[in-house]
Design an enzyme around this catalytic site. Structure first.
Site, PDB file in Angstrom:
ATOM      1  N   LYS A  35     -12.901  -4.466   2.913  1.00  0.00           N
ATOM      2  CA  LYS A  35     -12.985  -4.075   1.497  1.00  0.00           C
ATOM      3  C   LYS A  35     -11.698  -3.349   1.079  1.00  0.00           C
ATOM      4  O   LYS A  35     -10.905  -2.949   1.948  1.00  0.00           O
ATOM      5  CB  LYS A  35     -14.195  -3.164   1.301  1.00  0.00           C
ATOM      6  CG  LYS A  35     -14.108  -1.891   2.139  1.00  0.00           C
ATOM      7  CD  LYS A  35     -15.453  -1.222   2.286  1.00  0.00           C
ATOM      8  CE  LYS A  35     -15.280   0.113   2.992  1.00  0.00           C
ATOM      9  NZ  LYS A  35     -16.539   0.604   3.558  1.00  0.00           N
ATOM     10  N   TYR A 261      11.192  19.581  -7.957  1.00  0.00           N
ATOM     11  CA  TYR A 261      10.401  20.195  -9.035  1.00  0.00           C
ATOM     12  C   TYR A 261       9.712  21.480  -8.587  1.00  0.00           C
ATOM     13  O   TYR A 261       9.126  21.539  -7.501  1.00  0.00           O
ATOM     14  CB  TYR A 261       9.315  19.236  -9.515  1.00  0.00           C
ATOM     15  CG  TYR A 261       9.833  18.042 -10.279  1.00  0.00           C
ATOM     16  CD1 TYR A 261      10.493  18.185 -11.497  1.00  0.00           C
ATOM     17  CD2 TYR A 261       9.628  16.749  -9.784  1.00  0.00           C
ATOM     18  CE1 TYR A 261      10.940  17.076 -12.191  1.00  0.00           C
ATOM     19  CE2 TYR A 261      10.063  15.640 -10.481  1.00  0.00           C
ATOM     20  CZ  TYR A 261      10.731  15.808 -11.686  1.00  0.00           C
ATOM     21  OH  TYR A 261      11.181  14.716 -12.369  1.00  0.00           O
TER      22      TYR A 261
END
Ligand SMILES: *Cc1c(COP(=O)(O)O)cnc(C)c1O
Length: 366
Positions: A35, A261
């Protein structure tokens, strides 16, 4: 050399890992769980690498949604395919019948639909019992009635399979696996004609009493430990995916310089910092902390500063020769994804499913 990110998929490792499943559970058939695009590895390539006549083939495939099953059928995959979510309406059921796709039944609404729809061919059914996870499945007390109705239904191929899912099989000190298995056995005891299944990877590796007729390995096929604080290699599993990139810049920074950042890394001394062409837009986790391991030229270095969309910064102090263009491994061969996941407060399953479509995939037999 391209500056993009590469996911190298080692199909030899995949075959090695399914052979490990056979060793753990020699008497059980294997429903290979593919899956979510085979846990991010590529649905079709993984299904093909686990299909007959290869000696390492599975006995069937488990997918989450009907679309995945139809895609596999349209691309020539012939093994049984089970849709874990089951069906929601008659149209889906008709598609399953037409393309010989097996379905999970986990509600009485689905039993009712099977009884009231007319199908050209009967569908194979895995009837799901809820033994304590309380996600999908019929309560144990309802299973005998549901089973009897499905047995009488011409739209249902016989024999059926009865199954359940374990909530805590990765926790060796939990009693829940034994409790769920006991409850399951108490109910299915009266139904000898059905096949039975309860084991996921963790149960395959540690709870032989759960093996039954079918095992349903997912994460271990991809070479990864389902247990916290352990890695696949501890169980002779080999990582299938290696995520790679390159250094695209190298800087010598001074003591006190901030990186990326938010300035979450301040250089404690004069040091070299590398910039890697990988970011959260490739699926590298933004929450990876300072210190998350990264291999530069095969040498373990540490992530410093916040991961950005396309770029990630790394402390090059362990790797004084490192230069622009040098190879970087984010996880896989030589660097267990389990460690990266732990440093990003998540699990390997999630990292694998988040690899983005701009990453180039390369499949190879080593
Ligand atoms: C995903 C899934 C598995 C496989 O679980 P792993 O922990 O990856 O081995 C087994 N059974 C069901 C019902 C699943 O949804």
């Amino acid at each position: 050399m391209t500056s993009g990110v590469l996911a190298q998929i080692d199909l030899t490792a995949l075959q090695h890992n399914i052979a490990r499943v056979r060793t753990y559970a020699p008497k059980a058939a294997i429903l290979a769980m593919i899956k979510a695009d085979a846990y991010g590895h590529g649905l079709l390539a993984v299904a093909q690498a686990l299909s007959p006549p290869l000696p390492s083939s599975a006995d069937g495939f488990g997918v989450a949604r009907l679309e995945e099953a139809l895609f596999l059928r349209q691309h020539g995959i012939e093994l049984p395919i089970l849709v874990m979510a089951g069906f929601l309406c008659a149209e889906e059921l008709e598609k399953m019948s037409e393309f010989s796709i097996s379905t999970v039944v986990h509600t009485l609404e689905q039993v009712q639909l099977l009884e009231s729809t007319s199908l050209k061919e009967p569908v194979s059914v895995w009837l799901k019992m809820d033994t304590g996870m309380h996600r999908l499945g019929l309560p144990p007390a309802v299973i005998p009635e549901a089973y009897t109705r499905l047995l009488a239904c011409d739209n249902v191929a016989k024999p059926m399979t009865l199954f359940s899912h374990l909530a805590r099989s990765d926790e060796l000190s939990s009693t829940m696996t034994q409790e769920q298995t006991d409850l399951f056995n108490r109910i299915v005891h009266a139904i000898p004609s059905a096949a039975k299944s309860i084991a996921n990877s963790a149960a395959i590796m540690t709870w032989p009493q759960t093996h039954m007729d079918w095992v349903r390995p997912g994460i271990m096929l991809y070479g990864i430990s389902p247990f916290a604080n352990r890695v696949g290699a501890d169980f002779d599993l080999q990582p299938v995916m290696t995520l790679k990139s390159h250094l695209i810049a190298v800087h010598t920074l001074s003591k006190g310089d901030a990186v990326s950042y938010g300035s979450t890394w301040i250089c404690p001394e004069k040091m070299r910092v590398g910039v890697i062409a990988v970011g959260y837009a490739d699926g590298y986790p933004r929450h990876a902390r300072n210190g998350t391991p990264i291999l530069v030229n095969g040498v373990r270095c540490a992530l410093v500063g916040r991961v950005s969309m396309d770029l990630t910064t790394v402390d090059l102090r362990p790797c004084p020769q490192a230069k622009i263009g040098d190879p970087v491994v984010l996880w896989g061969e030589g660097l267990p994804i389990e460690e990266v996941a732990a440093a990003a407060d998540t699990i390997a399953y999630e990292l694998l499913c988040h690899v983005m479509s701009r990453v180039r995939f390369e499949y190879r037999y080593v």
